[in-house]
Design a protein around this motif. Sequence first.
Motif, PDB file in Angstrom:
ATOM      1  N   ASP A 145      59.861  51.049  13.807  1.00  0.00           N
ATOM      2  CA  ASP A 145      60.215  52.211  13.006  1.00  0.00           C
ATOM      3  C   ASP A 145      61.725  52.305  12.841  1.00  0.00           C
ATOM      4  OD1 ASP A 145      57.632  52.982  12.696  1.00  0.00           O
ATOM      5  OD2 ASP A 145      57.659  54.364  14.388  1.00  0.00           O
ATOM      6  N   LEU A 146      62.125  52.712  11.650  1.00  0.00           N
ATOM      7  CA  LEU A 146      63.542  52.941  11.419  1.00  0.00           C
ATOM      8  C   LEU A 146      63.858  54.414  11.577  1.00  0.00           C
ATOM      9  CD1 LEU A 146      64.209  50.729   8.272  1.00  0.00           C
ATOM     10  CD2 LEU A 146      64.769  50.229  10.634  1.00  0.00           C
ATOM     11  N   VAL A 147      65.006  54.684  12.157  1.00  0.00           N
ATOM     12  CA  VAL A 147      65.504  56.047  12.240  1.00  0.00           C
ATOM     13  C   VAL A 147      66.446  56.267  11.068  1.00  0.00           C
ATOM     14  CG1 VAL A 147      66.777  57.698  13.635  1.00  0.00           C
ATOM     15  CG2 VAL A 147      65.320  55.990  14.737  1.00  0.00           C
ATOM     16  N   SER A 148      66.130  57.254  10.251  1.00  0.00           N
ATOM     17  CA  SER A 148      66.920  57.503   9.061  1.00  0.00           C
ATOM     18  C   SER A 148      67.876  58.669   9.290  1.00  0.00           C
ATOM     19  CB  SER A 148      65.983  57.807   7.891  1.00  0.00           C
ATOM     20  OG  SER A 148      66.723  58.129   6.747  1.00  0.00           O
ATOM     21  N   ILE A 149      69.138  58.437   8.976  1.00  0.00           N
ATOM     22  CA  ILE A 149      70.159  59.462   9.169  1.00  0.00           C
ATOM     23  C   ILE A 149      70.916  59.647   7.871  1.00  0.00           C
ATOM     24  CG2 ILE A 149      72.212  60.111  10.477  1.00  0.00           C
ATOM     25  CD1 ILE A 149      71.209  58.105  12.642  1.00  0.00           C
ATOM     26  N   GLY A 150      70.935  60.847   7.388  1.00  0.00           N
ATOM     27  CA  GLY A 150      71.645  61.124   6.148  1.00  0.00           C
ATOM     28  C   GLY A 150      73.079  61.524   6.417  1.00  0.00           C
ATOM     29  N   LEU A 151      73.975  60.984   5.618  1.00  0.00           N
ATOM     30  CA  LEU A 151      75.388  61.302   5.758  1.00  0.00           C
ATOM     31  C   LEU A 151      75.974  61.630   4.398  1.00  0.00           C
ATOM     32  CD1 LEU A 151      76.484  58.303   7.994  1.00  0.00           C
ATOM     33  CD2 LEU A 151      76.168  60.637   8.762  1.00  0.00           C
ATOM     34  N   LEU A 152      76.981  62.478   4.423  1.00  0.00           N
ATOM     35  CA  LEU A 152      77.709  62.749   3.192  1.00  0.00           C
ATOM     36  C   LEU A 152      79.107  62.178   3.359  1.00  0.00           C
ATOM     37  CD1 LEU A 152      77.294  64.181   0.478  1.00  0.00           C
ATOM     38  CD2 LEU A 152      78.365  66.185   1.479  1.00  0.00           C
ATOM     39  N   VAL A 153      79.388  61.136   2.585  1.00  0.00           N
ATOM     40  CA  VAL A 153      80.671  60.454   2.707  1.00  0.00           C
ATOM     41  C   VAL A 153      81.342  60.412   1.348  1.00  0.00           C
ATOM     42  CG1 VAL A 153      81.833  58.315   3.327  1.00  0.00           C
ATOM     43  CG2 VAL A 153      79.798  59.022   4.586  1.00  0.00           C
ATOM     44  N   ASP A 154      82.531  60.975   1.285  1.00  0.00           N
ATOM     45  CA  ASP A 154      83.280  60.987   0.024  1.00  0.00           C
ATOM     46  C   ASP A 154      82.451  61.553  -1.122  1.00  0.00           C
ATOM     47  OD1 ASP A 154      85.591  60.039   1.081  1.00  0.00           O
ATOM     48  OD2 ASP A 154      85.201  57.952   0.595  1.00  0.00           O
TER      49      ASP A 154
END
Length: 65
Positions: free
Chosen positions: A15-24
Amino acid sequence: MGHPNAKTCRNCNSDLVSIGLLVDGSDLEMMSCDGCDLRSWRRAGIEIDLSDALGEFEVHAGRQR
Ligand SMILES: [Zn+2]
């Protein structure tokens, strides 16, 4: 292929762990594999190569379960 909503590693099928980021101002999504620690990145749903920039982000991304 498994569950349509489950993201799995192409490398080891964990399983992949998905992490959302806001960059620029862009939505980035980091998918980190529990099994082999492979990481892949997507911007706006498109897979991108962020290996050059990884150092800037991984400090903030950390690991989540
Ligand atoms: Zn893996």
